[in-house]
Design an enzyme around this catalytic site. Structure first.
Site, PDB file in Angstrom:
ATOM      1  N   GLY A 139     -11.484   0.771   0.435  1.00 59.72           N
ATOM      2  CA  GLY A 139     -10.569   0.116   1.347  1.00 59.72           C
ATOM      3  C   GLY A 139     -11.304  -0.191   2.639  1.00 59.72           C
ATOM      4  O   GLY A 139     -12.468  -0.575   2.602  1.00 59.72           O
ATOM      5  N   ASP A 149     -24.780  10.994  -4.292  1.00 55.91           N
ATOM      6  CA  ASP A 149     -25.049   9.664  -3.732  1.00 55.91           C
ATOM      7  C   ASP A 149     -25.620   9.777  -2.329  1.00 55.91           C
ATOM      8  O   ASP A 149     -25.214   9.072  -1.419  1.00 55.91           O
ATOM      9  CB  ASP A 149     -23.777   8.814  -3.740  1.00 55.91           C
ATOM     10  CG  ASP A 149     -24.082   7.326  -3.605  1.00 55.91           C
ATOM     11  OD1 ASP A 149     -25.265   6.941  -3.792  1.00 55.91           O
ATOM     12  OD2 ASP A 149     -23.170   6.559  -3.281  1.00 55.91           O
TER      13      ASP A 149
END
Ligand SMILES: *[C@@H]1O[C@H](CO)[C@@H](O)[C@H](O)[C@H]1NC(C)=O
Ligand SMILES: *[C@@H]1O[C@H](CO)[C@@H](O)[C@H](O)[C@H]1NC(C)=O
Ligand SMILES: *[C@@H]1O[C@H](CO)[C@@H](O)[C@H](O)[C@H]1NC(C)=O
Ligand SMILES: *[C@@H]1O[C@H](CO)[C@@H](O)[C@H](O)[C@H]1NC(C)=O
Ligand SMILES: *[C@@H]1O[C@H](CO)[C@@H](O)[C@H](O)[C@H]1NC(C)=O
Ligand SMILES: *[C@@H]1O[C@H](CO)[C@@H](O)[C@H](O)[C@H]1NC(C)=O
Ligand SMILES: *[C@@H]1O[C@H](CO)[C@@H](O)[C@H](O)[C@H]1NC(C)=O
Ligand SMILES: *[C@@H]1O[C@H](CO)[C@@H](O)[C@H](O)[C@H]1NC(C)=O
Length: 837
Positions: free
Chosen positions: A530, A643
């Site tokens: 988002g 990550d």
């Protein structure tokens, strides 16, 4: 010959000349470029093109006993073969004969067996000639410009200037390049780069039967998928489409400039240019470049954006086909329409800066205007999108697609507009219309019900804001630790009762006010989850607000549980969650605001990197190490981040690093140390070999990413995309070489200036190299990393070869660099595996 020399022994001065000449002659029997029908060429003899650019002769490759007939650059010392005649039918020893026989070029072995031949011709007096372009031709002796046969029609792995890649439609001749099987085996390998002429022509990189990458169609100026492609003074490109031919070629302005396009045995396209000063091949361009270059990375109707995280996004009006996989960052199933098309009432959504979709089934009209193109597409109910076929002159021509749109990506700049058909109700332009309708509705409401309705109106308006927002986002979310819950066998609820750590809950109005109604000026960034806004709470505190999209389908209780979990991770080197907001359909996370944004925005920015002096860099390295140690060991869970990369390290006002984005994190139960996943997700350049290859991740794969990060911080260079002019090594390989040569300090980013502690720099370098070692077992734990970094006296082992030290091209490297077979194989397999997805 020896006899001849002896006889002339007493003519001393002449003798020397003669010896020189005769040795020379034995090697270059044909200083000429032409071989007549009566002549033949054998081992140790070569043809030389007239300006001595190319040489044709026999060669053995690697350590094998196989011999080949090939063409190479005469003055490039480490032989670079541009063409091989008998790549799949080698001579078994050095004795071979090349000649013209029966109007054909033939290659025979010692026993006169046919090894290879060119095609049959009807020449009356044929000769064979090696041209300065590197083309070996068979022609009539009296016709110098008409070739009966030419090697340019049967390329090996290299496209030379003026060579055509593509189709002669009349002859049905498909010219394409295909890789060597390995760096020293010219046999046909798995990778090829082939032009597809149907539809809107484009070129595909194939791995065997599987498409790996595509150039995108030619848009009049360049390939749609190669926005960086620009002609220079010395290099220009051509793409020709007509009823006889469809081909791509390139040209150079000066003969002395050597440029070649090659498909390497590891499946990379590389354009090399030769730098005479340094005597190396410079990798001028290469592809595939990033995750988004992988064919169909985001499936049908998915759009890949390598600057976003995750990279896949569904376009407006679409939603993930497989939300679960999508949330795990596997976008390959793509997206599906929310609303079915209605045909004539449909509208078109304009997408900017796009790589055009795969277009072998599209149709092109080069004369039609964009307006007519729109009409054509609208009228044909199976048309899904249209675009200009030529972007020159503000855009001309028309291309329409009638199938699923696939393999699209969006660029920051350099793409083109694509108009996608959507049901009118899914078109986001309706923002204004929507606002108008709401306005009218509100007006009526007010008229009818008077002031009492204010409250309802307010809610409605908020809802409409959310809907619009969602229409724009339509992406998965990464921060919700869906995965954490899925993969974790632990039961948090028990602990929850023990020490309830209540997280402040903000109400929607507070956040909306803090972010000026989620205004664009307050937006800090946008990702798969988002958008992120900067906000200031009434008390004056600055916050970052992550507004999540709704797609997770997760219940409020689960969300709360997860948020509590993140909230429990409290460490000065992890970004702190201040609270959350769950209201209506909204889910938001409120974080502390980081003044200096992310590490990559400073470190890799030439204008800003000098802000990171050595003490700051060292502090950042140590801080990340401590944050990671906390995740791995010291928090009450064992968390693998998965990550870790420069863009996930945020910097506060004092340049303290904070690890962020736990979207891909996994929690391990008590004694679990390793897990595996079907699909590898993560970021190129930071993934450890075992994770990229086998999907096995452990704390040691985080350690690998940490090592890459350390080397990036020291050098100021990205591992991915790193190019060092004197070698084919990537950053890891380059760092390792410098280390081995005792020149570790040369790696240090020059923007650091002159004040640094050499011992700290070298310590960081050594730690970085230890962390990126090939074998997970060899890499240190974060606990020992923290120890090594903080102690001048800690003893450190010597690092071994890093994983992937040869960057994108394991070709022609120097001795030291990972020439050991193990890492070499690993490199290749890795590339193959990654790209095969
Ligand atoms: C080619 O030259 C090498 C040495 O330069 C020699 O050993 C070999 O016998 C030669 N081969 C032929 C077929 O002349
Ligand atoms: C020459 O080639 C043709 C066509 O392939 C073939 O029929 C003929 O037998 C060949 N002649 C010789 C002498 O090899
Ligand atoms: C080279 O190979 C050919 C065909 O395999 C064979 O006839 C010949 O004897 C070999 N020559 C030598 C010197 O080994
Ligand atoms: C020409 O020779 C190549 C092999 O060198 C072969 O693949 C191709 O089919 C031949 N073309 C024709 C028209 O015979
Ligand atoms: C080349 O020679 C052939 C016969 O030897 C002849 O038919 C042809 O016209 C000549 N071409 C040219 C351009 O002289
Ligand atoms: C694209 O348009 C330009 C300008 O109109 C024209 O010169 C060029 O030939 C066109 N290219 C193609 C491939 O149609
Ligand atoms: C291009 O060619 C010009 C001369 O023709 C030369 O001065 C220039 O250095 C060349 N550029 C490159 C990138 O090779
Ligand atoms: C729509 O366009 C495609 C591609 O040009 C064409 O094959 C198809 O027949 C068209 N359909 C209709 C209904 O016109």
């Amino acid at each position: 010959m020896k006899g001849v020399i002896r006889r002339r022994n007493h003519f001393c001065p002449t003798l020397l000349l003669f010896i020189l000449f005769s040795f020379h002659a034995s090697r270059f029997a044909f200083s000429a470029d032409t071989l007549l029908a009566t002549q033949s060429l054998t081992t140790n003899q070569t043809l030389l093109s007239s300006s001595q650019v190319f040489e044709l002769g026999f060669f053995a490759s690697g350590n094998s006993k196989n011999w080949y007939l090939g063409i190479w650059y005469k003055d490039i010392p480490s032989r670079t073969y541009v063409w091989v005649a008998n790549r799949d039918t080698p001579l078994t020893n050095s004795s071979g004969i090349l000649k013209i026989s029966n109007q054909t070029i033939v290659l025979l072995d010692e026993g006169n067996n046919l090894i290879w031949s060119s095609n049959q011709t009807k020449a009356s007096n044929p000769v064979m000639q090696l041209l300065d372009t590197g083309n070996l031709v068979l022609r009539e002796a009296n016709e110098s410009n008409q070739y009966l046969w030419q090697s340019f029609d049967y390329p090996t792995d290299t496209l030379l200037p003026d060579m055509k890649l593509g189709w002669d439609l009349n002859k049905g001749l498909d010219r394409y390049i295909s890789s060597w099987r390995s760096t020293d085996d010219p046999a046909t390998g798995d990778f090829s780069f082939k032009l597809e002429y149907r539809g809107f022509p484009e070129i595909f990189l194939w791995n065997d039967e599987q498409k790996e990458y595509r150039s995108g169609p030619w848009n009049g100026q360049r390939f749609s998928g190669v926005p960086e492609m620009k002609p220079t003074d010395n290099l220009s490109f051509d793409f020709v489409t007509n009823k006889d031919e469809v081909f791509y070629s390139f040209h150079i302005s000066t003969k002395s400039l050597y440029s070649r396009l090659t498909v390497t045995s590891s499946g990379q396209l590389e354009r090399y240019t030769w730098i005479p000063d340094t005597q190396v091949w410079n990798s001028f361009w290469y592809a595939p470049k990033d995750q988004c270059d992988n064919f169909m990375e985001c499936g049908p109707y998915g759009i890949c954006d390598s600057n976003a995280s995750p990279v896949c996004e569904c376009m407006r009006g679409f939603q993930p086909k497989n939300p679960q996989a999508w949330n795990l960052r596997d976008g390959s199933d793509g997206c599906v329409r929310k609303t079915d098309l209605q045909c004539m009432s449909d509208k078109f959504l304009r997408l900017k800066n796009m790589k055009l979709p795969e277009s072998s089934t599209s149709s092109v009209d080069i004369k039609m205007s964009l307006k007519d193109c729109e009409l054509l597409c609208l009228r044909n109910c199976s048309c899904t999108a249209y675009a200009n076929s030529n972007i020159s002159n503000g855009g001309t021509g028309c291309v329409i697609w009638v199938n699923e749109l696939s393999d699209m990506r969006q660029y920051a700049e350099g793409g083109q507009d694509l108009y996608v058909r959507l049901a009118a109700s899914d078109i986001g332009n309706d923002r204004n219309v929507g606002a108008l309708i709401i306005g009218i509705a509100v007006g009526i409401a007010v008229l009818l019900l008077g002031l009492g309705c204010c409250f309802i109106y307010k809610r409605k308006k908020l809802l409409s804001v959310c809907k619009e927002e969602r229409a724009i986002q339509e992406r998965s979310q990464d921060l919700l630790l869906n995965e954490v819950v899925i993969s974790s066998k632990r039961d948090y609820s028990a602990e929850k009762d023990k020490d309830e750590l209540e997280l402040p809950s903000f109400d929607f109005v507070t956040i909306s006010t803090a972010t000026h109604n989620f205004s664009d000026e307050k937006m800090l960034g946008q990702g798969g989850f988002g958008r992120v806004y900067k906000g200031r709470l009434v008390e004056g505190q600055e916050v970052a607000v992550k507004r999540l999209s709704k797609t997770s389908g997760q219940g409020i209780e689960e969300f709360k549980n997860e948020v509590r979990l993140i909230a429990r991770l409290q460490h000065r080197n992890l970004v702190r969650l201040l609270g959350c907001c769950i209201e209506m359909d909204e889910k938001m996370l409120i974080y502390e605001y980081m003044e200096n944004r992310s590490l990559d925005s400073v470190l890799f920015n030439k204008a800003k990197s000098s802000l990171l002096n050595w003490p700051r860099r060292f502090n950042i390295i140590c801080g990340i190490a401590r944050g990671l140690l906390y995740l791995h060991q010291d928090s009450r869970f064992r968390i693998i981040h998965r990550d870790l990369k420069a863009s996930n390290i945020l910097l506060d006002g004092e340049w303290n690093p904070k690890i962020s984005d736990f979207g891909m994190a996994r929690i391990f139960g008590g004694d679990q140390t390793e897990a595996s996943t079907r699909r590898v997700v993560g970021t190129y350049g930071y993934m450890s070999p075992e994770y990229a290859m086998d999907g096995v991740f452990s704390m040691k794969s985080d350690v690998f990413s940490f090592g890459v990060l350390v080397l990036e911080i020291v050098s100021g260079n990205k591992n991915r995309g790193f190019y060092h002019s004197n070698s084919e090594l990537n950053l890891l390989g380059h760092a390792w070489r410098l280390w081995k040569e005792g020149k570790g300090l040369d790696l240090l980013d020059t923007s650091v200036g002159n004040s640094f502690s050499s011992s700290e720099v070298l310590r960081c370098l050594q730690v970085g190299l230890l962390c990126v070692q090939e074998r997970a077992e060899d890499r240190p734990t974060m606990a020992s990393v923290v120890l090594m970094l903080s102690s001048e006296t800690a003893t450190m082992p010597q690092p071994k070869t890093p994983g992937y030290c040869l960057g994108r091209n394991p070709f022609e490297t120097d001795s030291s660099s990972g020439k050991n077979d193990e890492s070499f194989t690993v490199n290749q397999v890795t590339v193959t595996m990654l790209d095969a997805r």
